[in-house]
Design an enzyme around this catalytic site. Structure first.
Site, PDB file in Angstrom:
ATOM      1  N   ASP A   1       4.264  -3.622  -6.697  1.00 44.84           N
ATOM      2  CA  ASP A   1       3.742  -3.570  -8.069  1.00 44.84           C
ATOM      3  C   ASP A   1       4.806  -2.988  -9.002  1.00 44.84           C
ATOM      4  OD1 ASP A   1       3.577  -1.046  -6.844  1.00 44.84           O
ATOM      5  OD2 ASP A   1       1.784  -0.438  -7.949  1.00 44.84           O
TER       6      ASP A   1
ATOM      7  N   ASP B   1       9.375   0.818  -6.915  1.00 48.16           N
ATOM      8  CA  ASP B   1       9.322  -0.482  -6.232  1.00 48.16           C
ATOM      9  C   ASP B   1      10.652  -1.210  -6.432  1.00 48.16           C
ATOM     10  OD1 ASP B   1       6.124  -1.089  -5.782  1.00 48.16           O
ATOM     11  OD2 ASP B   1       6.523   0.120  -7.549  1.00 48.16           O
TER      12      ASP B   1
ATOM     13  N   ASP C   1       8.832   4.538  -2.935  1.00 47.01           N
ATOM     14  CA  ASP C   1       8.831   3.239  -2.251  1.00 47.01           C
ATOM     15  C   ASP C   1      10.070   2.927  -1.400  1.00 47.01           C
ATOM     16  OD1 ASP C   1       6.285   2.773  -3.203  1.00 47.01           O
ATOM     17  OD2 ASP C   1       6.953   1.651  -4.951  1.00 47.01           O
TER      18      ASP C   1
END
Ligand code: BDR
Ligand code: CA
Length: 324
Positions: A9, A14, A243
């Protein structure tokens, strides 16, 4: 090469995770699937393209998945990631990149069947829960499922007890954990206990800019907002980059250590989204998760920096010395 799908997302961290994966020779990224989370799903698609364009890897396909959680109302995290989802860097939209007709779940279905493909999930687990609904066998064909989400002893980041990805869509997270339990499988949970230890500090960022100005300045552009957010909310100088740790653990399973336990996710009330980790075996249930609690920070930073900056470990020795 290990084949993966990155379900994400984007999202500042990310994006850093995508950069790490695409700079790692052991990994073949078959595709990126986007889910509503930090950013609404179309914005997440545009951001994935922005990162791929920076990396010169627009050949990697991006698919769009769920635009809202399974049951609950959608709450984005643009307060954390900036109004453009990329730290208000306002990078131009990549021209000529249309959302493909094939959905994220359909791409997963046809790609996972080989049994040779892993999933690194960096957002809410909505796409994976939809995959379970549509084709449980395809879901069960996932080789390794590494998920950034949840927390064991650490406090949450959305409520005192819940982490964002599982809090955003607790119903999907529960379906994923339950399905794994029923089928004697395990999810690798890269939760806040370990990711909170990965802090991109101003000093590391400065070194990144000196060593590789193009990459360092790009990372600065997308993380500056995140730095401010962390100072305001957590009084941390720097930002927690959750992430990329999941990608690093996928590549080198020695970076994190933990234990196996039966785990469930609370779906309502004041503990909504909390991972209930049965570390003491109260439920007498087979474990469906590996819960990571220890991180080799040096190993992470060595991997992350050498790969993003395209340098040998020798060239980042002074940066690594500061990491304890
Ligand atoms: C997770 O939530 C998002 O804000 C980050 O991208 C990460 O996946 C951390 O709780
Ligand atoms: Ca994320």
């Amino acid at each position: 090469m290990k084949k993966i799908i990155i379900d994400c997302d984007p999202g500042i961290d990310d994006s850093l995770a995508i950069m790490l994966a695409l700079n790692s020779p052991e990994v073949e990224v078959l595709g990126i699937t986007v889910v509503a989370g930090n950013s609404p799903v179309e914005l997440g698609f545009d951001n994935a393209k922005r990162i791929l364009s920076f990396l010169g890897r627009l050949d990697v396909p991006v698919y769009v998945g769920a635009d809202r959680p399974r049951e609950r109302e959608y709450v984005n995290a643009l307060d954390t990631h900036g109004e453009d989802g990329l730290g208000e860097s306002f990078l131009p939209k990549v021209e000529g990149q249309e959302i493909p007709e094939e959905s994220a779940v359909s791409f997963m279905r046809r790609t996972l069947k080989s049994g040779d493909v892993s999933v690194v999930a960096l957002g809410p687990l909505t796409n994976l829960a939809e995959l379970i609904d549509e084709d449980r066998d395809a879901f069960l064909s996932i080789k390794r499922l590494v998920s950034m989400g949840g927390n064991f002893r650490s406090h949450g980041n959305c409520s005192p007890v819940a982490e964002y990805n599982y809090w955003e869509d607790p119903h999907s997270a529960r379906v994923v954990f339950e399905t794994l339990f029923e089928n004697h499988r395990k999810l690798e949970m890269v939760g806040l206990d370990v990711t909170r230890q990965i802090v991109l500090t101003p000093k590391i960022l400065l070194s990144m800019k000196k060593i590789n100005p193009k990459v360092g300045e790009f990372v600065e552009k997308i993380t500056d907002f995140y730095f401010k957010f962390h100072w305001e909310w957590e009084h941390i100088r720097g930002c927690v980059i959750n992430d990329p740790l999941a990608v690093a653990q996928f590549i080198d399973p020695d970076i994190l250590k933990g234990f196996e336990a039966y785990t469930d996710v609370e779906i309502g009330g004041i503990s909504m989204g909390q991972t209930v980790v049965d570390s003491m075996g109260f439920y007498r249930k087979e474990s469906n998760a590996v819960i990571y609690t220890e991180v080799d920070k040096r190993a992470f930073w060595e991997m992350f920096l050498t790969r993003l900056l395209k340098v040998k470990p020798k060239e980042i020795e002074t940066v690594l010395k500061e990491i304890n």
